[in-house]
Write a protein that holds these residues in place. Structure first.
Motif, PDB file in Angstrom:
ATOM      1  N   HIS A 379       0.830  -1.206   0.000  1.00  0.00           N
ATOM      2  CA  HIS A 379       0.000   0.000   0.000  1.00  0.00           C
ATOM      3  C   HIS A 379       0.866   1.260   0.000  1.00  0.00           C
ATOM      4  CE1 HIS A 379      -3.201   2.811   0.764  1.00  0.00           C
ATOM      5  NE2 HIS A 379      -2.634   3.200   1.893  1.00  0.00           N
ATOM      6  N   MET A 380       1.915   1.266   0.841  1.00  0.00           N
ATOM      7  CA  MET A 380       2.793   2.445   0.890  1.00  0.00           C
ATOM      8  C   MET A 380       3.558   2.616  -0.421  1.00  0.00           C
ATOM      9  SD  MET A 380       4.298   2.595   4.774  1.00  0.00           S
ATOM     10  CE  MET A 380       4.980   0.943   4.717  1.00  0.00           C
ATOM     11  N   ASP A 382       2.458   1.820  -3.364  1.00  0.00           N
ATOM     12  CA  ASP A 382       1.504   2.397  -4.327  1.00  0.00           C
ATOM     13  C   ASP A 382       1.403   3.911  -4.147  1.00  0.00           C
ATOM     14  OD1 ASP A 382       1.022  -0.115  -5.332  1.00  0.00           O
ATOM     15  OD2 ASP A 382      -0.815  -0.432  -4.176  1.00  0.00           O
ATOM     16  N   LEU A 383       1.392   4.366  -2.894  1.00  0.00           N
ATOM     17  CA  LEU A 383       1.330   5.807  -2.624  1.00  0.00           C
ATOM     18  C   LEU A 383       2.594   6.507  -3.130  1.00  0.00           C
ATOM     19  CD1 LEU A 383      -0.099   5.873   1.025  1.00  0.00           C
ATOM     20  CD2 LEU A 383      -1.311   6.436  -1.088  1.00  0.00           C
ATOM     21  N   GLN A 386       2.482   6.790  -6.844  1.00  0.00           N
ATOM     22  CA  GLN A 386       1.521   7.814  -7.244  1.00  0.00           C
ATOM     23  C   GLN A 386       2.111   9.214  -7.055  1.00  0.00           C
ATOM     24  OE1 GLN A 386      -1.543   6.987  -8.636  1.00  0.00           O
ATOM     25  NE2 GLN A 386      -1.470   9.156  -9.221  1.00  0.00           N
ATOM     26  N   ALA A 387       2.883   9.387  -5.983  1.00  0.00           N
ATOM     27  CA  ALA A 387       3.530  10.684  -5.742  1.00  0.00           C
ATOM     28  C   ALA A 387       4.466  11.039  -6.889  1.00  0.00           C
ATOM     29  CB  ALA A 387       4.295  10.653  -4.423  1.00  0.00           C
ATOM     30  N   MET A 510       7.819   6.856   1.485  1.00  0.00           N
ATOM     31  CA  MET A 510       6.694   6.061   1.985  1.00  0.00           C
ATOM     32  C   MET A 510       6.328   6.460   3.413  1.00  0.00           C
ATOM     33  SD  MET A 510       7.182   2.203   0.442  1.00  0.00           S
ATOM     34  CE  MET A 510       8.953   2.035   0.562  1.00  0.00           C
ATOM     35  N   LEU A 513       4.579   9.933   3.492  1.00  0.00           N
ATOM     36  CA  LEU A 513       3.181   9.846   3.055  1.00  0.00           C
ATOM     37  C   LEU A 513       2.332   9.128   4.093  1.00  0.00           C
ATOM     38  CD1 LEU A 513       3.867   8.971  -0.686  1.00  0.00           C
ATOM     39  CD2 LEU A 513       2.840  11.094   0.160  1.00  0.00           C
ATOM     40  N   ASN A 514       2.897   8.108   4.734  1.00  0.00           N
ATOM     41  CA  ASN A 514       2.132   7.297   5.678  1.00  0.00           C
ATOM     42  C   ASN A 514       1.861   8.033   6.990  1.00  0.00           C
ATOM     43  OD1 ASN A 514       0.959   4.609   6.387  1.00  0.00           O
ATOM     44  ND2 ASN A 514       2.557   4.636   7.937  1.00  0.00           N
ATOM     45  N   GLY A 517       1.395  12.488   5.614  1.00  0.00           N
ATOM     46  CA  GLY A 517       0.479  12.818   4.526  1.00  0.00           C
ATOM     47  C   GLY A 517       1.101  13.640   3.428  1.00  0.00           C
TER      48      GLY A 517
END
Length: 894
Positions: A379-380, A382-383, A386-387, A510, A513-514, A517
């Motif tokens: 999941h991280m 993927d974030l 995306q960034a 990661m 973002l986690n 944010g």
């Protein structure tokens, strides 16, 4: 007004550039005055601060040249942004480096005849803290000596109290969210460090070995299955043989049993589509405890796992008594001997393959089945991907984005537990009564499930990178939401090496973002890799490393920094030896001498900056300075440290020293005191701005010289405003450029015709373009002085044929320019004609040979197209040279 006395000048301004005499003192003053703190001195107060967090070096030794490179480039950015007026912060720090630091401490203990177990966990940790403090003092001093303008008030350590709290918070928060879990998996295991490693901590090397072909006897049959393996010692861990379900050769053996060689065990033959039908015999031995692919096969078929190794790399009780206690290499030799004796070894083939090694001690990595802690990464990841797609992060050079996205696209869960004593101990407690696990932000005395006090904390520690991935926000007090976190996160730029893009860079993104944010930084500059002149990576084993402090001691910190910046081309390695840094030292020496020359002319002269009215020469140098300023700003935007330093070097050495100061000597040595004072006022203003321009790259010498100026804009150069582009300074430099070409041609003709410097002659110049002629005439005195001419005349009418015959004609390529040189009286015409004839004879010989080849049909038809093309090109060049010589000859015969 300002006046310099002759008596004090030599004392205050030594003739020799000696960086050791002032570098440490300058840094002491900067630090004492707290000039590295993030303060809004000027500029836009609404603009976000420029923040860099240092990639924390491991507290395991002194800094190497890679650190010198990284630290220098970060400091260049910091000083530039500080001088732009931004609130600027560079956070220093060090990493506790779990495996590496424990390895260093244990090595020291072994030299004393002790182990960590002799000391016990508590005393061993005290000893490692002593090792840490010793190395930390060295590292922080090294950073100071290369000029790193860090805010030392904000220094952090990944094992200090605040960061330890952040680590616990992150672990507990992710455990509660289900993103951290414990499981028994096959991990990369270092038998020397006796700890698990993540996939990223394994380095691969090419090695020569053998592929052993072994017979497995089918039970109740004379038939055998042949298996090829590079690790015959792992046969004791076999739990099955596998064949492809669609392989018609083995349909009749699926489900049958075979005898495990060297044992009394039997195992089944199973079918699994993982087996490659084209490789070897297409029969695979399945050893789930010692191969990651076999581990997955074992899970699919619910096979048992037999671990045959101890954590230190010896064979354990799951092997025959004669093998127990043997090392892996000895066990392999013994297994081969037994297989040969029993007739089960058919053959062994040479094998060249990649072998995983521990990134710290280079021990061969073994897959090892054990219970470990893991972080779910998908999941991280993927974030983070995306960034990147959304343009929130950018790599310089851009090609490193592929490394980043490739790793994230093929992510695996992260094994974060390490079997060490030095590090953040995993905040999990096991209850011996109810069997539950308690995870807590604070140390606990009883089970959170049944309240039993019969509990024990996990012995393992967290992977070093688990604290490092929090670095961009943990240094500002996270998880507390204080003012520093709000002001300084996210940071601006990360400067780091390519080999930790996945270790650290991707993980920081990661984590940011986690937990926050937001990405932790926008720009990621990947530094070049430092190599020696032979192209080899610098390393202790090769003995080709360079201690940056040795360069500081011999050539100065500015020489180190400027050379690194000058050679740091994006996407290319950086070849260095000790001699390379002499270039930076020579440039610093040039700056020293130029400044001393200018300020030396102030002796017994009144300096009045208000007399600084510009001459055409002054306008030209300001224009060159202005264009350089523009180039440097653009280079900083693109992280082109080489372009910026090249622009500064070319401007200062060529434009300022070789042309401007040389031309200005006419004013300095003139009898007109007012002109001398005017020229000094302007040139010292130019120097002041030039020192501000170069300060980020050469902070020590620029600050030392700045303190000697009579026209400082700030108490210290480090906090003075950086030069900015001024459109009103732009002007047409065509006339000055034409003058430079003219001077070069006159000097060349003096050399060509052996005309001594004291032999003066006049030159008449005609230029059709009246504006250009008028502009060039402004530099008449400079042209006379720098070419040692008798006089220069600018005429408004073209020369007659008779005038051209009487003198030597000079034209400049690409220009509507003609000059007549009154030099025939200095020229031996017969000698010059003789030289021309000899040169023409040589060229004609070359031309004839080339034409003869081209006239030969065999050559044209059989020679390569390149060879034929070269001969045709030779003809063209020779004919052009002959035409030029004929023209020169005619000029002497007129």
């Amino acid at each position: 007004m300002n006046r310099v006395s002759a008596e004090n000048f030599d004392h205050e301004f030594p003739k020799q550039y000696q960086p050791k005499e002032f570098e440490k003192e300058i840094y002491r003053r900067w630090e004492e005055l707290d000039l590295f703190r993030p303060e809004q001195r000027f500029g836009n107060p609404e603009e976000r601060p420029f923040v860099v967090v240092i990639p924390p070096p491991n507290v395991t030794g002194v800094l190497h040249m890679g650190h010198g490179l990284n630290g220098s480039l970060q400091d260049i950015l910091i000083r530039y942004q500080r001088m732009l007026g931004r609130k600027t912060l560079w956070v220093p720090g060090t990493d506790h480096a779990g495996i590496a630091t424990q390895h260093v401490a244990e090595k020291e203990l072994r030299e004393k005849g002790k182990t960590r177990h002799d000391l016990g966990r508590e005393d061993f940790l005290k000893y490692v803290w002593e090792v840490k403090e010793r190395h930390h003092r060295i590292i922080s001093q090294q950073l100071r000596e290369i000029g790193s303008s860090c805010d030392w008030n904000k220094e952090r350590f990944t094992f200090d109290e605040g960061l330890s709290k952040a680590v616990r918070e992150a672990f507990v928060r992710m455990y509660e969210a289900g993103d951290i879990y414990q499981g028994e998996y096959l991990v990369n295991w270092c038998m020397r460090c006796t700890t698990a490693l993540s996939d990223d901590e394994v380095e691969y090397q090419e090695e020569d070995s053998f592929l052993y072909h072994v017979k497995y006897q089918l039970v109740g049959s004379d038939d055998v299955l042949v298996v090829a393996t590079s690790r015959p010692e792992t046969i004791f861990g076999d739990v099955a043989l596998a064949v492809h379900p669609e392989d018609i050769r083995y349909q009749n053996v699926i489900g049958k049993e075979v005898q495990v060689p060297m044992t009394d065990r039997v195992i089944k033959v199973i079918a699994d589509s993982y087996v490659d039908r084209e490789y070897g015999s297409a029969v695979l031995k399945v050893t789930p405890s010692h191969d990651p692919n076999d581990f997955e096969i074992g899970k699919r078929h619910h096979l048992e796992s037999i671990n045959i190794f101890t954590e230190s790399g010896a064979l354990n009780h799951n092997t025959p008594p004669s093998f127990q206690g043997l090392s892996i290499s000895d066990a392999r030799k013994r297994a081969v001997e037994l297989l040969e004796e029993s007739g089960l070894l058919i053959k062994k083939d040479p094998l060249h393959h990649r072998v995983g090694k521990c990134y710290r001690c280079q021990t061969t990595i073994e897959p090892y089945l054990s219970k470990q802690w893991f972080v779910k990464m998908q999941h991280m990841a993927d974030l983070a991907l995306q960034a990147h797609q959304d343009g929130k992060i950018a790599f310089y050079p851009k090609r490193w984005e592929n490394t980043y996205t490739s790793w994230l696209s093929d992510i695996r869960d992260w094994c974060i537990s390490r079997q060490l004593w030095w590090g953040h101990r995993i905040p999990a407690w096991y209850c011996n009564d109810c069997g539950a696990i308690s995870v807590s932000r604070e140390d606990i005395l009883c089970c959170t499930h049944c309240a039993s006090s019969n509990i024990k904390q996990d012995e393992d520690v967290l992977d070093t990178w688990f604290s490092s991935w929090l670095w961009p926000f943990s240094v500002f007090g996270w998880p507390e939401k204080g003012s520093e976190l709000a002001e300084f996160y996210p940071t601006a730029t990360l400067v780091t090496a390519y080999d930790i893009i996945f270790f650290w860079v991707a993980r920081m993104i990661m984590a940011g973002l986690n937990f926050m944010g937001e990405v932790p930084f926008k720009d990621i500059y990947i530094t070049p890799l430092v190599r020696d002149k032979q192209g080899r990576k610098m390393s202790k084993s090769l003995g080709n490393g360079i201690d940056p402090l040795e360069i500081v001691a011999t050539d100065g910190a500015d020489a180190l920094r400027f050379t690194i910046a000058y050679l740091s081309t994006q996407g290319q390695d950086l070849p260095l030896d000790r001699e390379t840094f002499k270039m930076g030292g020579r440039f610093a020496n040039k700056i020293w001498n130029a400044t001393r020359f200018l300020l030396g002319n102030l002796v017994n002269i009144t300096y009045n900056p208000h007399q600084a009215k510009n001459s055409p020469l002054d306008d030209w140098i300001y224009g060159q300075l202005n264009r350089t300023v523009q180039s440097v700003h653009k280079a900083f935007e693109l992280y082109r440290f080489d372009d910026a330093s090249h622009a500064i070097y070319d401007y200062f050495w060529n434009d300022l020293c070789d042309w401007y100061l040389e031309a200005l000597k006419a004013s300095f040595y003139a009898d007109d005191t007012n002109e001398k004072e005017r020229a000094l006022a302007v040139s010292i203003n130019v120097l002041e701005e030039s020192l501000r321009l170069m300060h980020p790259f050469l902070p020590f010498i620029s600050e030392e010289l700045y303190q000697k100026l009579p026209n400082k804009q700030a108490d210290y150069l480090i906090i003075a405003p950086y030069p900015f582009y001024q459109i009103e300074r732009e002007q047409d430099s065509h006339a000055f450029d034409l003058m430079k070409i003219f001077i070069g041609q006159i000097r060349a003709m003096r050399t060509q015709f052996t005309i001594a410097g004291d032999q003066r002659f006049s030159v008449s110049i005609y230029i059709t373009n009246e504006t250009l002629r008028s502009n060039l005439s402004l530099y008449r005195e400079i042209m006379i002085r720098l070419t040692k001419l008798e006089n220069v005349y600018f005429v408004t009418e073209d020369f007659t044929e008779s005038q051209r015959k009487e003198q030597v004609v000079l034209t400049l390529a690409g220009e509507d320019f003609i000059a007549l040189l009154d030099i025939r009286k200095f020229i031996n015409v017969d000698l010059e004609l003789s030289k021309i004839d000899k040169e023409m004879k040589d060229i004609i010989a070359q031309l004839d040979r080339a034409k003869a080849k081209l006239a030969n049909e065999n050559f044209v038809q059989r020679a390569s197209p390149d060879a034929v093309s070269k001969e045709r090109e030779r003809v063209s060049i020779c004919e052009e040279q002959l035409e030029h010589l004929e023209e020169r000859k005619r000029s002497f015969l007129m």
